[in-house]
Design an enzyme around this catalytic site. Structure first.
Site, PDB file in Angstrom:
ATOM      1  N   GLN A 194      -4.528  -5.486   6.583  1.00 57.81           N
ATOM      2  CA  GLN A 194      -5.615  -6.289   6.116  1.00 57.81           C
ATOM      3  C   GLN A 194      -5.666  -7.722   6.540  1.00 57.81           C
ATOM      4  O   GLN A 194      -6.534  -8.252   6.618  1.00 57.81           O
ATOM      5  CB  GLN A 194      -5.366  -6.501   4.468  1.00 57.81           C
ATOM      6  CG  GLN A 194      -5.588  -5.091   3.829  1.00 57.81           C
ATOM      7  CD  GLN A 194      -6.827  -4.676   3.902  1.00 57.81           C
ATOM      8  OE1 GLN A 194      -7.954  -5.324   3.959  1.00 57.81           O
ATOM      9  NE2 GLN A 194      -7.221  -3.408   3.424  1.00 57.81           N
ATOM     10  N   LYS A 246     -10.435  -0.969  10.268  1.00 57.74           N
ATOM     11  CA  LYS A 246     -10.504  -2.292   9.644  1.00 57.74           C
ATOM     12  C   LYS A 246     -10.887  -3.388  10.334  1.00 57.74           C
ATOM     13  O   LYS A 246     -11.192  -4.603   9.745  1.00 57.74           O
ATOM     14  CB  LYS A 246      -9.464  -2.495   8.737  1.00 57.74           C
ATOM     15  CG  LYS A 246      -9.033  -1.426   7.791  1.00 57.74           C
ATOM     16  CD  LYS A 246      -7.882  -1.722   6.830  1.00 57.74           C
ATOM     17  CE  LYS A 246      -7.317  -0.585   6.109  1.00 57.74           C
ATOM     18  NZ  LYS A 246      -7.956  -0.048   5.320  1.00 57.74           N
ATOM     19  N   HIS A 294       0.938  -1.301   0.128  1.00 56.14           N
ATOM     20  CA  HIS A 294      -0.079  -0.244  -0.048  1.00 56.14           C
ATOM     21  C   HIS A 294       0.850   1.447  -0.042  1.00 56.14           C
ATOM     22  O   HIS A 294       1.865   1.106   0.480  1.00 56.14           O
ATOM     23  CB  HIS A 294      -0.866   0.030   1.328  1.00 56.14           C
ATOM     24  CG  HIS A 294      -1.768   1.004   1.338  1.00 56.14           C
ATOM     25  ND1 HIS A 294      -1.743   2.224   1.737  1.00 56.14           N
ATOM     26  CD2 HIS A 294      -3.099   0.871   1.338  1.00 56.14           C
ATOM     27  CE1 HIS A 294      -2.731   2.954   1.859  1.00 56.14           C
ATOM     28  NE2 HIS A 294      -3.731   2.369   1.389  1.00 56.14           N
ATOM     29  N   CYS A 333      -4.834   2.734  -3.735  1.00 60.59           N
ATOM     30  CA  CYS A 333      -3.861   3.195  -3.110  1.00 60.59           C
ATOM     31  C   CYS A 333      -2.401   2.032  -3.129  1.00 60.59           C
ATOM     32  O   CYS A 333      -1.908   1.923  -2.176  1.00 60.59           O
ATOM     33  CB  CYS A 333      -3.752   3.476  -1.337  1.00 60.59           C
ATOM     34  SG  CYS A 333      -5.335   4.649  -1.142  1.00 60.59           S
ATOM     35  N   ASP A 350       3.250  -5.202   7.227  1.00 58.04           N
ATOM     36  CA  ASP A 350       1.990  -4.414   7.277  1.00 58.04           C
ATOM     37  C   ASP A 350       0.418  -5.333   7.302  1.00 58.04           C
ATOM     38  O   ASP A 350       0.341  -5.818   6.391  1.00 58.04           O
ATOM     39  CB  ASP A 350       1.806  -3.491   5.999  1.00 58.04           C
ATOM     40  CG  ASP A 350       0.439  -2.773   5.716  1.00 58.04           C
ATOM     41  OD1 ASP A 350      -0.193  -2.602   6.631  1.00 58.04           O
ATOM     42  OD2 ASP A 350       0.255  -1.887   4.711  1.00 58.04           O
TER      43      ASP A 350
HETATM   44  N1  C6P Z   1      -6.410   0.289   2.763  1.00 61.50           N
HETATM   45  C1  C6P Z   1      -8.223   0.209   1.139  1.00 61.50           C
HETATM   46  O1  C6P Z   1      -9.298   0.678   0.573  1.00 61.50           O
HETATM   47  P1  C6P Z   1      -4.923   3.609   7.066  1.00 61.50           P
HETATM   48  O2  C6P Z   1      -5.619   4.698   5.573  1.00 61.50           O
HETATM   49  O3  C6P Z   1      -3.645   4.307   7.509  1.00 61.50           O
HETATM   50  O4  C6P Z   1      -6.031   3.255   7.990  1.00 61.50           O
HETATM   51  O5  C6P Z   1      -4.654   2.086   6.321  1.00 61.50           O
HETATM   52  C2  C6P Z   1      -3.649   2.172   5.293  1.00 61.50           C
HETATM   53  C3  C6P Z   1      -3.336   0.852   4.876  1.00 61.50           C
HETATM   54  C4  C6P Z   1      -2.106   0.325   5.132  1.00 61.50           C
HETATM   55  N2  C6P Z   1      -1.860  -1.004   4.186  1.00 61.50           N
HETATM   56  C5  C6P Z   1      -2.983  -1.696   3.645  1.00 61.50           C
HETATM   57  C6  C6P Z   1      -2.471  -2.986   3.349  1.00 61.50           C
HETATM   58  C7  C6P Z   1      -4.230  -1.131   3.731  1.00 61.50           C
HETATM   59  O6  C6P Z   1      -4.881  -1.896   2.808  1.00 61.50           O
HETATM   60  C8  C6P Z   1      -4.499   0.132   3.953  1.00 61.50           C
HETATM   61  C9  C6P Z   1      -5.612   0.767   3.789  1.00 61.50           C
HETATM   62  C10 C6P Z   1      -7.678   0.999   2.496  1.00 61.50           C
HETATM   63  O7  C6P Z   1      -7.537  -0.817   0.844  1.00 61.50           O
HETATM   64  C11 C6P Z   1      -7.780   2.338   2.204  1.00 61.50           C
HETATM   65  S1  C6P Z   1      -6.663   3.029   0.948  1.00 61.50           S
END
Ligand code: C6P
Length: 418
Positions: A213, A236, A133, A375, A210
């Site tokens: 997910q 999430k 991401h 993203c 990371d």
């Molecule tokens: N992905 C998606 O729709 P934040 O925005 O900080 O809570 O999470 C960032 C992030 C980091 N790593 C992974 C693997 C992610 O999937 C995400 C967030 C969302 O896929 C919003 S872009």
């Protein structure tokens, strides 16, 4: 104080019972029952989490670590307890290894801005995957521009899984950190993290996961994973927005310089300089997101009560059902899901329909999906696309909802084939 949910984890997973915890699933959107398939972007929150937040804001609202009074004491205890819940949830050795941050993005920025700034220099290499991401790419790019180290990317194979052979070539004694997305937000692929960790260890590199997910869907054990850093977002995993966490091994956190600075992260301040608070507060500067942190603790309680293995098995079965249905549609191009294990996250395109038009039509039918680059532009480029539709399932979704999605894709095809 928080009301514990009845213990149901010993029972078979009962999706109808679970759905009753999420009032929003009763909503009608454009005359249709909501079918929420945008869980990779953010999950819905069960009543237990909303209640915990309301309870905190209504009855125990105070700043933490500052007040002697009863409200301050209650808020402090509950907020610290939330760290302990997260630590137990991911099997950290100590709750002091859990730093609350705003989200996974901030957790990853903390690793780059503190550990990276202190440990990387010109000539070093950071190896990431092409599946990362943006939040695990851009902080390293900004730092590389300042320090002059090199970033390398592990590619994907033709069938869209991480190329482990290429990783073995890319990870060398020059590598100081290997950063891997535990599960892809685009493909759902669960990456071979044990193999990559071994490569990182052999090279003497730190290993960052990371987990934004993965942790909402599967049992995570950071000690078994033996990662140095693990980043996640509360929103999430049934928790509120504005809260996430970074797990890091205690010895690393102890050696790392502060990331943000100001109130609460200090032990002493004089005009000559400052010393730092004990962990994890050294990394939690300023007034904390108290109710959100308590909400995250309630989310972890909720998921634990359901049982992460129950939840994972249910989603696996649901994912297999969706996969079979999607594969049967000759006008759908599905990305990934060709080999290896995956979450029930599906990125695809419908011939003739732009993903944004698709998401719009699906919304008219009450179905919430995401469209765009998710993203993860480097991955999209590697797979030769700009945008996709993405349906991401969670444990409260059903086969009936999967059927609605499949039917709606048929409608979409009819509309755009004209
Ligand atoms: N992905 C998606 O729709 P934040 O925005 O900080 O809570 O999470 C960032 C992030 C980091 N790593 C992974 C693997 C992610 O999937 C995400 C967030 C969302 O896929 C919003 S872009």
């Amino acid at each position: 104080m928080m009301e514990p949910l009845p213990e149901i984890s010993a029972l078979p997973f009962d999706v109808d019972r679970v759905r009753r915890d999420f009032a929003v699933l009763e909503r009608e959107i454009h005359g249709h029952r909501l079918c929420y398939l945008d869980n990779a972007a953010t999950s819905q929150r069960p009543k237990a989490v909303v209640d915990a937040i309301v309870q905190s804001l209504t009855w125990s609202n105070a700043n933490i670590h500052r007040a002697i009074h009863t409200l301050g004491y209650e808020a402090t205890v509950a907020y610290e307890e939330a760290h302990k819940k997260v630590a137990r949830f991911i099997n950290a050795k100590s709750w002091r290894e859990i730093v609350f941050v705003r989200n996974a993005t901030e957790a990853l920025n903390l690793v780059a801005g503190s550990w990276g700034l202190a440990n990387l220099r010109a000539g070093d290499e950071v190896v990431l995957t092409i599946m990362e991401h943006h939040s695990d790419i851009v902080p390293w790019q900004l730092l590389a521009a300042r320090l002059g180290f090199v970033i390398k990317f592990i590619p994907v194979t033709a069938d869209a899984v991480l190329d482990v052979d290429a990783a073995a070539r890319l990870i060398t004694p020059k590598t100081k950190l290997v950063g891997v997305v535990h599960a892809s937000n685009v493909l759902g692929a669960i990456n071979p993290v044990a193999d990559l960790r071994e490569m990182a260890r052999k090279a003497g590199a730190k290993f960052l996961l990371d987990g934004a997910q993965s942790v909402p869907h599967m049992a995570v054990d950071v000690r078994a994973l033996d990662c140095d850093f693990f980043a996640a977002s509360g929103h999430k995993m049934c928790g509120p927005t504005g809260i996430g966490f970074l797990y890091a091994k205690k010895e690393l956190l102890e050696a790392m310089p502060p990331f943000l600075s100001g109130g609460d992260m200090i032990a002493t301040v004089t005009t000559e300089g400052s010393t730092w608070n004990e962990l994890p507060w050294k990394f939690e500067a300023g007034t904390s997101a108290v109710a959100e942190g308590i909400g995250l603790g309630a989310a972890v309680d909720y998921l634990s009560t359901l049982g992460m293995n129950n939840l994972f098995s249910y989603e696996k079965e649901l994912g297999a059902y969706v996969l079979e249905k999607l594969r049967a549609l000759d006008y759908v191009t599905l990305y990934g899901h060709k080999r290896g294990e995956s979450l029930a996250v599906f990125s695809f395109n419908v011939t003739g329909a732009h993903p944004h038009d698709g998401a719009n039509l699906l919304d008219r039918l009450g179905i919430a999906v995401r469209s765009g680059h998710h993203c993860a532009q480097p991955l999209m480029n590697a797979l030769g696309m700009d945008n996709t539709l993405r349906a991401s399932f969670y444990f409260y979704n059903t086969k009936e909802e999967a059927n609605r999605l499949i039917h709606a894709l048929g409608e979409l095809r009819k509309l755009f084939a004209r």
